[in-house]
Design a protein around this motif. Structure first.
Motif, short mmCIF file in Angstrom:
data_model
loop_
_atom_site.label_atom_id
_atom_site.label_comp_id
_atom_site.label_asym_id
_atom_site.label_seq_id
_atom_site.Cartn_x
_atom_site.Cartn_y
_atom_site.Cartn_z
N SER B 386 0.86 -1.18 0.00
CA SER B 386 0.00 0.00 0.00
C SER B 386 0.89 1.23 0.00
CB SER B 386 -0.94 0.00 1.19
OG SER B 386 -0.28 -0.35 2.34
N VAL B 389 -1.20 7.88 -2.40
CA VAL B 389 -1.62 8.24 -3.75
C VAL B 389 -2.02 9.70 -3.89
CG1 VAL B 389 -2.27 5.96 -4.55
CG2 VAL B 389 -3.89 7.30 -3.27
N GLU B 405 -3.62 3.80 -0.53
CA GLU B 405 -4.39 2.64 -0.96
C GLU B 405 -3.43 1.51 -1.27
OE1 GLU B 405 -6.40 4.37 -4.34
OE2 GLU B 405 -4.92 3.56 -5.69
N GLU B 407 -2.40 -1.94 -3.55
CA GLU B 407 -2.48 -2.23 -4.97
C GLU B 407 -3.53 -3.28 -5.28
OE1 GLU B 407 1.49 -3.40 -5.41
OE2 GLU B 407 2.23 -1.40 -5.86
N PRO B 412 -9.11 -2.09 -2.02
CA PRO B 412 -7.98 -1.16 -2.03
C PRO B 412 -7.55 -0.65 -0.66
CG PRO B 412 -9.93 -0.16 -3.03
CD PRO B 412 -10.33 -1.54 -2.59
N LEU B 414 -8.58 1.71 1.30
CA LEU B 414 -8.40 3.16 1.24
C LEU B 414 -8.36 3.75 2.64
CD1 LEU B 414 -10.82 4.36 -1.54
CD2 LEU B 414 -8.35 4.47 -1.55
N ASN B 440 -14.44 3.36 -3.89
CA ASN B 440 -13.49 3.05 -4.96
C ASN B 440 -12.35 4.07 -4.88
OD1 ASN B 440 -12.39 1.97 -7.25
ND2 ASN B 440 -14.37 1.74 -8.25
N HIS B 441 -11.42 3.96 -5.82
CA HIS B 441 -10.23 4.81 -5.76
C HIS B 441 -10.57 6.30 -5.73
CE1 HIS B 441 -7.49 1.47 -6.47
NE2 HIS B 441 -8.46 1.00 -7.22
N THR B 443 -9.83 9.92 -6.84
CA THR B 443 -9.16 10.46 -8.03
C THR B 443 -8.56 11.83 -7.77
OG1 THR B 443 -11.31 11.28 -8.70
CG2 THR B 443 -10.57 9.23 -9.70
#
Lengths: 520, 829
Positions: B386, B389, B405, B407, B412, B414, B440-441, B443
């Motif tokens: 992790s 990011v 996060e 990989e 993830p 987070l 989710n990720h 951005t």
């Protein structure tokens, strides 16, 4: 070069009630002792003098219990009908009680037959109390009136007929020997002064008053009726200070703790709530089996006695203070070594060299540092860690998973260890904070031990347990989703245009429809 | 006048540093970095000199075995240079002609060096040749006398080693080992089986030779180390195996006596093997990142390891970590972008795995490294690690938000962390940790920058691929018993037609929030969180958005996937202008209206600087560099630079930095490379370079005496005084710390030695001094003086007329006495 970083154990904020000083204090009682009485317990009163016996009024008897006795040490049973409100005098030597037959009886603690009988009323007397000068008794009952009696002559001094409904509770001021209050089903609390011909103050509670209480200072008055507990300032002419609505059924009894810092209220909703008398917030609450009629707290808060409608008396004793001094003493080094070097003051020319602080690592961290995966897992599968701090076990499992060695750590275990592992997984897999990790663990265990299924009855049983737990959880989640769907529909119907930001996109079409509807 | 490619900061970790060598008294460390050779001071970790002159990558550096003040370096540009690294001047340049991939200068070879060059006519085949380094006059010498020593060798520096006293040379390639004996002209070849057995892989990775015995140590791809002996015979050779590493052995090094063997690899553990036995070994674990090169100093007192992340670690001979030299740490992937810390003006980006590095651009040093993930990093291939990011700073740098996060695709893990800058500890402290802030990720993430409103209005916005953006606000904890007074919690969740949120950005005054959802840019009121309006420029998703600044704050700039740069007017809600440009990076300058856009077209990056209110760019630089530029940042200057050319006026307030996909940091500068380099290259004092030997101490004493004699002779006073003062200070600095008296005692001496004493100021004062000296001489006869005075006193009555004169004399004497006291006070120091 960095030092080894220990595994981070995710501390989860505890949801629900916070552990405060109060919760610790009020939790410090032993498991309750249940005593069966003959009928609904309508009054419990503690003797104000040691050994703090308490009188329990139930049915047509008054039982006196000792502090730790489960059997009554004395019984007054000279009542023809239901007895009410057995109350101790300040010196603990006399006991007064009302009765369904309208006679107020005065007992000596040592004797059996009543010393005096105050007669003249035909309606039941529900409330009796001593004024603080010890020589007078007030009573109230179903005849809507309250009376004041002289003890030596057993005659009525004065009578007030101001209430318009049954009088059900009362209390004498501890500061002034002439003042007492009564609460009635006519929604009022009246304050009487024995020197005056009529009531001095009337407070409108708003509900039939079930219990009243005066603070030791005499300045504040608490009344309970309906679902409300209200606090009034007597000195300001009966101004309402706070109105507490924490019960969802009628509040039946009130009580102050020995220091006067906490107010307790019992209710038909089976709860006893404890309020702080400074903030009037609920700081703790007790849960009981049935509706509560009466409640009393011994001096020093040693015992909580609660009487129920089904005649059960619930007695809780405080746990003795835990003394861990012995075990602590063992750990401490001798005084000599402890003091050694501590008193040395460095001189000006001395060069101080600081000793690096020795880092203490947990056992599993030491093993993880040495990449001993299986042993690290063994270390956190020990019962004390597994039972009390499951988050540590899960954190280590996660760390092993990150290192890619979880599978090898789980493999090659014997029946006993697999049983232990599966018990843990089956129990904890449904906890949301552990689910992601434990699902992988469960997957791996099933993968690894698939070939040997059927060889051990214990392990098979655990597998079935795991399956059951997961199945139950899935059902539960499905139900929750259904509820969520229903709630979404409801919310969407109520959403107005103004605050649609949240759901704007989902409910865009819908709100427009509503708008057009309104226009028509 | 300006350097078109900008200054490439020495961040290139491609550079082989096999020539990393420490000078005998362990003072300097030489390291090849990119096109340069860097000289570091071992004791202070400072960069002393940057020697540039090669036109391409420096592939090898070796000390001149016959003169330890000189250094040979070879480069891909086909030259070998001989440097005097004390002064940083190139002495000679030998032009070989073909690419040089490695350089060896064994002591036995009198006037020749060995280099690895590609074989003519064949690709990917290399040969070891010896080059005659002629002693001809002139700086540039052609070195064309090449003689091939070995064919088919590895291209890396680590694949060839010279044996004891240069008697033989060993080369490894794939699974073959060749030994060539110079005297006997004998070539022995040994090969291992190529079959990869269970976890075994016999490919050679590196080779070293024992300094005193006939023994070769080779590292292998599966982590084994083989010790070869008896390799004079083709058949009866033997080898023993040492195995600890689980992955490839990156480098090996023997100690000076050959009793210890050091090995390192991906595990980032330095292993020390004693007496070539596998049971006796020591470890130095957790060095931070995989070890690429190991080098011993020539006196054996120190050892250094060069790591893949562009860091040098200096290690004591007893395997204790001593210090590390680190510039910009190369991370696996710069996911955080280039962020400028408002507090220190340092560049902030991914550093060590899980760390955030604060890199000072002025000093080319890492200020500090903040551990964000706080987890033990396992150096092993194939693990889902992790890492950090996203990073965002609040306007004043009091709050730092980080997102990490792992990989793993499915989960993830987070985590959003908010850090508060604590003035007491002078570092960031974790305030709030939010697990799974988005499904989710994430951005993009930004703070609402509002200087004037203070921290109360601080808002953090995160945009996620789970189709929502979330607004986080600070919540004050009312519970007085709580440990911290504020924490962060989610305030608002917004979404738009279930599109993925890709970018978010606040306007300069913080009133508007722009969030891009795939093809659409949405504008939200930051007070009520109402959707105000939307923009889009189909087709193509929005790649970047930013608001204009200052006078251009009514514009919103967006770049799309389909190669359009659009500017929308927020007042009219209409497209102001658009341009066809494949923008990769869009970076507004925080201090001016300018916005830099970097485009990537047909293998070259171009830079466009424009103001939103005019569609014509202010500045265009085509073909900025061949690599793809991934990130850019404007770093505010401390004071505006004076720039005469109108073309570069936009560089006045802040400087633009780029990071390419090969992780090279570049900047645009109006000054030439030489100008920028000069301040850093100070002259190394020759005196300092002399090792402290008993002889030099003697010499120093002699010199000091001479200096004092000079004073006596009346030579220029000021100069001599300095000479006199310096030894005191030097003595103070060179005495080992444990024998020094306490600092409080030394302090006065030190300060006094810095004082310029009165004598130097004027001739009068010098005379004064002389007078005092004479007084000192009188000191002995002081008692006599007193008796004389008594005598005078007795005669006082008789000679009334002379009283005034006499009094003045006695006064004078008293004054002298005071002076004497003064002098003794001074001399005490």
């Amino acid at each position: 070069m960095a030092a080894y970083k220990p595994v981070v154990v995710q501390a989860c904020p505890k949801l629900g009630e916070k552990i405060t000083q109060d919760t610790l204090y009020w939790r410090g009682y032993k498991t309750p002792v249940q005593i069966k009485e003959f009928g609904a317990v309508n009054k419990i009163d503690f003797s104000p003098v040691p050994p703090y016996n308490y009188a329990v009024t139930a049915s047509s008897r008054i039982h006196i219990y000792g502090r730790y006795s489960q059997e009554p040490i004395k019984t007054f049973s000279r009542f023809r009908d239901t007895a009410y409100c057995a109350t101790y005098r300040d010196d603990g030597r006399l006991l007064a009680a009302g009765c369904e037959d309208g006679i107020v009886r005065l007992f000596d603690i040592g004797g059996k037959a009543p010393l005096r009988q105050f007669e003249g009323r035909s309606k039941p007397v529900h409330v009796v109390g001593f004024l603080s000068d010890k020589y007078r008794i007030f009573s109230g009952g179903d005849d809507y009136s309250s009376h004041l009696w002289d003890i030596p002559s057993a005659t009525e001094i004065i009578s007030y007929s101001e209430h318009t409904d049954y009088v059900r509770c009362g209390c004498a001021s501890k500061v002034n020997a002439d003042v007492f209050i009564t609460g009635s089903y006519d929604h009022t609390v009246k304050l009487f002064d024995a020197r005056a011909k009529s009531s001095v103050m009337t407070i409108e509670h708003g509900h039939p008053v079930e219990s009243v209480l005066l603070f030791p200072s005499g300045g504040l008055l608490v009344s309970a009726g309906g679902r409300y507990v209200k606090v009034w300032d007597v000195l300001k002419g009966g101004q309402l200070l706070v109105s507490l609505k924490n019960h969802h059924k009628t509040v039946t009894c009130l009580c102050l703790n020995s220091s006067g810092q906490r107010l307790l209220s019992g209710s038909l909703d089976r709860h006893v709530k404890i309020y702080s008398t400074t903030s009037y917030k609920v700081v703790h609450s007790f849960n009981y089996a049935t509706s509560i009629l009466s409640l009393a707290l011994s001096p020093e808060d040693e015992t909580i006695v609660v009487g129920m409608t089904n005649g059960v008396l619930n007695v809780k004793h405080r746990k003795p203070e835990e003394k861990n001094e012995k075990s602590q003493k063992k750990r401490q080094p001798a005084y000599r070594t402890y003091v050694k070097g501590r008193t040395y003051m460095p001189k000006q020319e001395d060069f101080c060299v600081s000793k690096p602080v020795k880092r203490v690592l947990r056992k599993y961290d030491k093993l993880l540092r040495g990449f001993q995966s299986s042993k690290a897992l063994d270390a956190v599968l020990e019962p004390p860690i597994m039972l009390h701090t499951p988050e540590v076990t899960v954190a280590v499992m996660q760390e092993l998973h990150r290192r890619g060695t979880l599978r090898s750590a789980l493999a090659g275990r014997d029946e006993k260890q697999v049983n232990l592992l599966l018990t843990f997984v089956a129990r904890r897999v449904i906890e949301p904070r552990f689910t992601p990790v434990l699902v992988t663990v469960a997957d791996m265990i099933t993968d690894i031990y698939q070939p040997v299924v059927g060889q051990s009855a214990i392990v098979d049983k655990q597998f079935l347990k795991l399956q059951e737990a997961i199945g139950k959880e899935i059902d539960y989640q499905e139900e929750l989703l259904e509820v969520l769907g229903m709630m979404d529909t409801l919310f969407a119907t109520f959403t107005k245009k103004k605050d649609t930001c949240l759901e704007e996109n989902k409910s865009n079409g819908l709100t427009e429809m509503i708008k057009t509807n309104r226009n028509y | 006048r300006r350097c078109p490619r900008g200054l490439r900061l020495p961040r290139d970790a491609r550079a082989p540093s096999a020539g990393m060598t420490a000078f005998p008294p362990c003072r300097y460390l030489l390291c090849a970095l990119g096109d340069f050779v860097k000289v570091y001071s071992v004791s202070t970790e400072e960069t002393l000199r940057l020697m540039g002159g090669h036109a391409d990558l420096v592939t090898g550096i070796q000390l001149n075995p016959h003169n330890h003040m000189q250094l040979y370096s070879s480069s891909l540009d086909g030259t070998i240079k001989l440097w005097d690294f004390m002064d940083g001047i190139p002495i000679k340049t030998f032009t070989v002609g073909s690419k040089l991939l490695a350089l060896y200068t064994p002591a036995s070879a009198e006037d020749s060096a060995f280099v690895v060059i590609p074989k003519k006519g064949e690709r990917d085949t290399f040969q070891l040749v010896s080059v005659k380094l002629t002693k001809g006059a002139g700086q540039n010498v052609e070195a064309k006398e090449l003689s091939v020593v070995l064919d088919d060798v590895g291209a890396s520096m680590k694949h060839i080693a010279f044996g004891r006293e240069g008697a033989y040379v060993v080369s490894v390639k794939d699974v073959n080992l060749q030994v060539y004996f110079f005297k006997r002209k004998l070539l022995n070849r040994f090969s291992l089986s190529t079959v990869k057995t269970k976890g075994g892989d016999n490919h050679f990775s590196c080779v070293v030779c024992h300094p005193t015995e006939d023994c070769i140590a080779t590292g292998h791809a599966d982590g084994k180390i083989r010790l070869w002996r008896n390799f004079h015979h083709k058949k009866e050779y033997t080898y023993s195996t040492l195995h600890w590493h689980h992955d490839i052995v990156m480098d090996l090094a023997f100690s000076m006596e050959g009793t210890r063997l050091l090995s390192g690899g991906v595990e980032s553990v330095l292993v020390q093997w004693h007496n070539e036995s596998s049971c006796q070994k020591d470890f130095l674990p957790r060095l931070g990142s995989p070890i690429e090169y190991i080098s011993m100093s020539s006196d054996g007192a120190l050892c250094c390891t060069l790591h893949t992340d562009n860091r040098i670690t200096i290690i004591n001979s007893n395997l204790r970590f001593s210090r590390s030299i680190q510039g910009l740490i190369k991370s696996r992937d710069v996911k955080t972008g280039l962020v400028v810390d408002p507090r220190t003006k340092a560049l902030v980006l991914n550093g060590e795995p899980g760390h955030l590095q604060f890199y000072s651009l002025q000093s080319d040093q890492q200020l500090f490294s903040l551990d964000i993930v706080q987890r033990q990093y396992i150096h092993q291939a194939g693990l889902k690690q992790s890492d950090l990011v996203k990073v965002a700073f609040s306007a004043r740098g009091t709050w730092l938000a980080t997102v990490e996060e792992s990989e793993e695709v499915t989960d993830p893990e987070l985590q959003l962390k908010l850090w508060f800058y604590s003035e007491e500890t002078q570092s960031f402290q974790l305030n709030t940790r939010i697990n799974t802030p988005h499904d989710n990720h994430i951005t993009d993430m930004c703070f609402r920058d509002m200087d004037e409103l203070g921290d109360d209005s601080l808002i953090l916005v995160t945009a996620g691929r789970d189709c929502v953006f979330k607004v986080w606000v600070m919540v004050e904890d009312t519970d007085p018993e709580a440990q911290q007074s504020v924490s962060w919690s989610c305030d608002f969740v917004g979404s738009y037609h279930n599109y993925q949120a890709t970018n978010c950005c606040f306007s300069e005054d913080g009133s508007l929030l722009a969030v891009s959802f795939e093809e659409t840019v949405t504008l939200w009121d930051s007070l009520t969180w109402d959707l105000k309006c939307t923009f889009c420029h189909p087709p193509g998703n929005i790649r970047n958005i930013c608001f204009g600044r200052l006078t251009c704050s009514k514009y919103l700039i967006g770049a799309t996937d389909y190669g359009f740069l659009c500017c929308w007017n927020l007042l009219t809600c209409a497209l102001e202008w658009s341009a066809h440009l494949n923008v990769v990076v869009l970076q507004p300058d925080p201090l001016s209206e300018h916005i830099a856009a970097v485009s990537w077209l047909s293998k070259e990056s171009s830079l466009f600087v424009f103001k939103p209110n005019e569609p014509r760019p202010v500045y265009i630089q085509r073909n900025l560099c061949k690599e793809k530029i991934l990130l850019a940042a404007f770093v505010p200057r401390d004071e505006p630079e004076i720039i005469s050319s109108e073309k570069y006026l936009w560089l006045r307030k802040s400087q633009l930095f780029f990071l390419t996909d090969t992780q090279e940091l570049m900047t645009l500068s109006t000054k030439s490379l030489e100008e920028r380099l000069t301040p850093s290259s100070k002259q190394l004092a020759v005196e300092e370079s002399l090792p402290v030997t008993p002889f030099s101490l003697l010499l120093g004493k002699h010199r000091r005496q001479q200096a004092q004699e000079d004073v006596d002779l009346g030579k220029p006073v000021v100069h001599n005084k300095q000479e006199q003062a310096s030894p005191a200070v030097k003595e103070l600095l060179h005495t080992p710390a444990h024998v020094l008296p306490s600092a409080s005692f030394l302090c006065t001496i030190f300060i006094n030695s810095l004082l310029i004493s009165k004598e130097n100021k004027s001739a009068e004062e010098v005379a004064d001094e002389v007078e005092m000296e004479s007084e000192k001489a009188e000191d002995d006869s002081d008692e006599e003086d007193v008796t004389e005075m008594e005598q005078e006193d007795t005669s006082h009555m008789e000679l009334l007329g002379e009283t005034t004169c006499k009094l003045s004399k006695s006064q004078e004497k008293e004054l002298r006495k005071i002076r004497k006291m003064d002098y003794s006070w001074i001399s005490a120091f």
